[in-house]
Design a protein around this motif. Structure first.
Motif, PDB file in Angstrom:
ATOM      1  N   UNK A 130      78.446  43.561  29.942  1.00 44.89           N
ATOM      2  CA  UNK A 130      79.698  43.058  30.521  1.00 44.89           C
ATOM      3  C   UNK A 130      80.837  42.961  29.516  1.00 44.89           C
ATOM      4  N   UNK A 131      80.514  42.991  28.210  1.00 41.58           N
ATOM      5  CA  UNK A 131      81.540  42.963  27.156  1.00 41.58           C
ATOM      6  C   UNK A 131      81.841  44.353  26.615  1.00 41.58           C
ATOM      7  N   UNK A 132      81.316  45.387  27.299  1.00 43.14           N
ATOM      8  CA  UNK A 132      81.499  46.797  26.953  1.00 43.14           C
ATOM      9  C   UNK A 132      80.711  47.224  25.723  1.00 43.14           C
ATOM     10  N   UNK A 133      79.804  46.368  25.235  1.00 44.57           N
ATOM     11  CA  UNK A 133      78.941  46.729  24.118  1.00 44.57           C
ATOM     12  C   UNK A 133      77.844  47.671  24.578  1.00 44.57           C
ATOM     13  N   UNK A 134      77.556  48.688  23.774  1.00 46.74           N
ATOM     14  CA  UNK A 134      76.532  49.674  24.109  1.00 46.74           C
ATOM     15  C   UNK A 134      75.177  49.212  23.569  1.00 46.74           C
ATOM     16  N   UNK A 135      74.145  49.378  24.374  1.00 48.63           N
ATOM     17  CA  UNK A 135      72.772  49.105  23.958  1.00 48.63           C
ATOM     18  C   UNK A 135      71.839  50.025  24.733  1.00 48.63           C
ATOM     19  N   UNK A 136      70.574  50.011  24.341  1.00 47.61           N
ATOM     20  CA  UNK A 136      69.592  50.888  24.973  1.00 47.61           C
ATOM     21  C   UNK A 136      68.330  50.100  25.282  1.00 47.61           C
ATOM     22  N   UNK A 137      67.599  50.574  26.284  1.00 48.33           N
ATOM     23  CA  UNK A 137      66.299  50.009  26.627  1.00 48.33           C
ATOM     24  C   UNK A 137      65.297  51.161  26.568  1.00 48.33           C
ATOM     25  N   UNK A 138      64.136  50.895  25.970  1.00 49.45           N
ATOM     26  CA  UNK A 138      63.093  51.913  25.886  1.00 49.45           C
ATOM     27  C   UNK A 138      61.758  51.316  26.325  1.00 49.45           C
ATOM     28  N   UNK A 139      60.754  52.165  26.445  1.00 53.86           N
ATOM     29  CA  UNK A 139      59.424  51.719  26.838  1.00 53.86           C
ATOM     30  C   UNK A 139      58.508  51.483  25.644  1.00 53.86           C
ATOM     31  N   UNK A 140      59.015  51.665  24.428  1.00 54.78           N
ATOM     32  CA  UNK A 140      58.209  51.486  23.228  1.00 54.78           C
ATOM     33  C   UNK A 140      58.328  50.071  22.676  1.00 54.78           C
ATOM     34  N   UNK A 141      57.230  49.567  22.163  1.00 56.26           N
ATOM     35  CA  UNK A 141      57.265  48.304  21.424  1.00 56.26           C
ATOM     36  C   UNK A 141      57.681  48.615  19.990  1.00 56.26           C
ATOM     37  N   UNK A 142      57.995  47.585  19.237  1.00 55.81           N
ATOM     38  CA  UNK A 142      58.352  47.777  17.835  1.00 55.81           C
ATOM     39  C   UNK A 142      57.182  48.423  17.081  1.00 55.81           C
ATOM     40  N   UNK A 143      55.964  47.984  17.355  1.00 57.75           N
ATOM     41  CA  UNK A 143      54.795  48.550  16.673  1.00 57.75           C
ATOM     42  C   UNK A 143      54.599  50.021  17.023  1.00 57.75           C
ATOM     43  N   UNK A 144      54.836  50.394  18.275  1.00 59.94           N
ATOM     44  CA  UNK A 144      54.713  51.800  18.664  1.00 59.94           C
ATOM     45  C   UNK A 144      55.752  52.657  17.949  1.00 59.94           C
ATOM     46  N   UNK A 145      56.976  52.155  17.836  1.00 58.04           N
ATOM     47  CA  UNK A 145      58.004  52.898  17.112  1.00 58.04           C
ATOM     48  C   UNK A 145      57.645  53.005  15.631  1.00 58.04           C
ATOM     49  N   UNK A 146      57.131  51.926  15.048  1.00 56.33           N
ATOM     50  CA  UNK A 146      56.746  51.949  13.634  1.00 56.33           C
ATOM     51  C   UNK A 146      55.630  52.942  13.364  1.00 56.33           C
TER      52      UNK A 146
END
Length: 98
Positions: free
Chosen positions: A75-91
């Motif tokens: 709502x403040x025009x800030x960009x973000x993303x959502x993914x299906x990975x946990x932090x451990x999966x990304x690591x």
């Protein structure tokens, strides 16, 4: 954070200028990383997510296709993303080196 009310980005916005610095949230709405930069633009782009670390120090960069992220503006025009990975999966993904 309720992402249901956030506006999805148009593919034309999948650019370095728009995506760099965006927070990436995992399945439990926890912060899993930050987009540090992109490779390419549009639907074929890939993004580098810095995972872990503190203030960018000690973070592990991993490369993922932009199509695996749900990119949006809050709502403040800030960009973000959502993914299906946990932090451990990304690591556990291979470290990306430019």
């Amino acid at each position: 954070m309720d992402h249901a009310q956030h506006t999805r980005l148009d593919v034309s916005e999948y650019t370095e200028a728009v995506l760099t610095g965006a927070t990436v949230y995992g399945p439990g709405d926890e912060t899993v990383g930050t987009i540090s930069h992109t490779h390419g633009t549009g639907q074929g782009a890939q993004v580098v997510i810095d995972v872990g670390g503190f203030l960018g120090i000690g973070a592990k960069p991993v490369l993922v296709p932009v199509t695996q992220l749900d990119l949006m503006r809050d709502e403040n025009r800030g960009v973000h993303a959502v993914c299906n990975w946990t932090k451990d999966e990304l690591k556990s993904m291979p470290e990306h080196r430019d």
